[in-house]
Design a protein around this motif. Structure first.
Motif, PDB file in Angstrom:
ATOM      1  N   TRP A  14       0.832  -1.204   0.000  1.00  0.00           N
ATOM      2  CA  TRP A  14       0.000   0.000   0.000  1.00  0.00           C
ATOM      3  C   TRP A  14       0.867   1.255   0.000  1.00  0.00           C
TER       4      TRP A  14
ATOM      5  N   HIS B  50      -2.938   6.074   5.358  1.00  0.00           N
ATOM      6  CA  HIS B  50      -3.327   4.723   4.919  1.00  0.00           C
ATOM      7  C   HIS B  50      -4.614   4.246   5.609  1.00  0.00           C
ATOM      8  N   ARG B 155      -6.357  -3.303   5.434  1.00  0.00           N
ATOM      9  CA  ARG B 155      -5.522  -2.099   5.387  1.00  0.00           C
ATOM     10  C   ARG B 155      -5.436  -1.454   6.769  1.00  0.00           C
TER      11      ARG B 155
END
Lengths: 156, 206
Positions: A14, B50, B155
């Motif tokens: 990510w 994030h 995530r």
């Protein structure tokens, strides 16, 4: 591969595929510092929370965009529409409930970004001839019994 | 017991020590060192980015949410008694704001085209066939195939040290007790997608 290793690998992925935008850290440092400085003065405004942000195409040819922001605070909702972007940006705003309020556009350091406006009976206000850049709006009801509010910064 | 498990979620991918470095910076700032605030912001802004982007916000929405989080910290600093809690306070505050903004955006969730492209498995081409063999691309593709809830959950847990499962359960609309097992299932789906023969990645429907 155990779960922790996998999660570490995913975090790396990510970071690589959706990286933190350039300059974000610097902008956030400036925001935090400016807020510390403002609070050190006799600044007594409650922070409004962002609940909506959207941009849409505007103008006859759909070549420019206008930005809509909606904020909420205790007993107060504010809708702000910025643009479409020109040399002298303008902000149209609506305040619910429509209390008599002075709206001051500020730069993040607290200096004026344009002339103040007054909220009309229908809760509407217009700010014109603003200096482009980062601004936030301070909303100060003329009745001191009501709390004053300030938005986070946004770009015009 | 689920509450016990949530307290033992192992330190994951945020580099070990980030949270205690954050606690240290917070404490020094509270004691009057303004440079320590800069350090804290530099350290935690990437983590917040994030976490917030897990809610499928646009770049602009995400930046607004991260900004609001820092403004809230400056204003509510004294409400945080234990410096060790500052990392959790920041991520929880940012997730709440991200959830508000993403819920408001409702059906017209905005994603930048480039991100969308990266989320949608692309048509195979001679070039992508080669690229797809790269392990990272395969993993990225496998992530893109997960449902939205799995993507968000993974995530968030990948970047938070000890996610608050109670708050997560509200965000993800699932009972607190099922987050741990769901996390396991999401990782299992990912493993399955990765072990599938590579030919299946290249477009044949079954």
């Amino acid at each position: 591969m155990n779960d922790d290793t996998r999660l570490r690998q995913l975090a790396d992925l990510w970071r690589e595929r959706d990286p933190v935008p350039d300059g974000l850290v610097g902008r956030m440092q400036a925001v935090a510092r400016a807020e510390v400085d403002l609070l050190a003065t006799d600044w007594d405004h409650e922070l409004l929370e962002l609940v909506e942000r959207s941009t849409e195409l505007a103008g006859a040819r759909g070549t420019s965009t206008s930005l809509t922001l909606r904020y909420t605070g205790v007993d107060l909702d504010v809708l702000v529409r910025v643009g479409p972007s020109t040399d002298a940006p303008r902000i149209d705003g609506w305040v619910v409930p429509p209390l008599p309020t002075v709206v001051r556009p500020l730069h993040p350091d607290g200096s004026a970004a344009g002339a103040p406006a007054t909220v009309g009976e229908e809760g509407r206000f217009v700010l014109v001839d603003l200096r482009p850049g980062l601004v936030r709006l301070a909303l100060e009801p003329t009745d001191p019994q009501h709390a004053s509010f300030v938005t986070p910064t946004f770009e015009i | 017991m689920t509450a016990g498990q949530s307290g033992r979620v192992p330190e994951t991918s945020a580099a070990p020590g980030v949270w205690s470095v954050a606690a240290d910076a917070f404490e020094r700032w509270r004691d009057g060192d303004l440079d320590a605030l800069d350090e804290l912001v530099a350290l935690m802004t990437p983590v917040l980015w994030h976490v917030v982007r897990a809610y499928r916000l646009s770049h602009e929405q995400a930046e607004d949410v991260v900004q609001s989080t820092w403004l809230a910290l400056v204003r509510r600093r004294d409400a945080i008694d234990d410096p060790q809690a500052v990392g959790g306070w920041l991520t929880l505050t940012s997730r709440r704001a991200a959830w508000r903004v993403s819920a408001r955006a409702g059906s017209h969730v905005t994603l930048e085209p480039d991100v969308l492209e990266r989320h949608v498995p692309s048509e195979p081409s001679a070039e992508s066939t080669v690229v797809a063999h790269d392990e990272r691309d395969l993993l990225w593709r496998a992530v893109a195939e997960l449902d939205e809830r799995c993507q968000r959950l993974l995530r968030v847990v990948a970047f938070e040290q000890r996610p608050d499962y109670a708050a997560l359960s509200a965000d993800l609309q699932m009972p607190v007790g099922s987050i741990g097992p769901t996390r396991g299932r999401c990782l299992a789906k990912l493993r399955t997608a990765l072990t599938r023969p590579s030919g299946n990645d290249l477009g044949s429907p079954t």
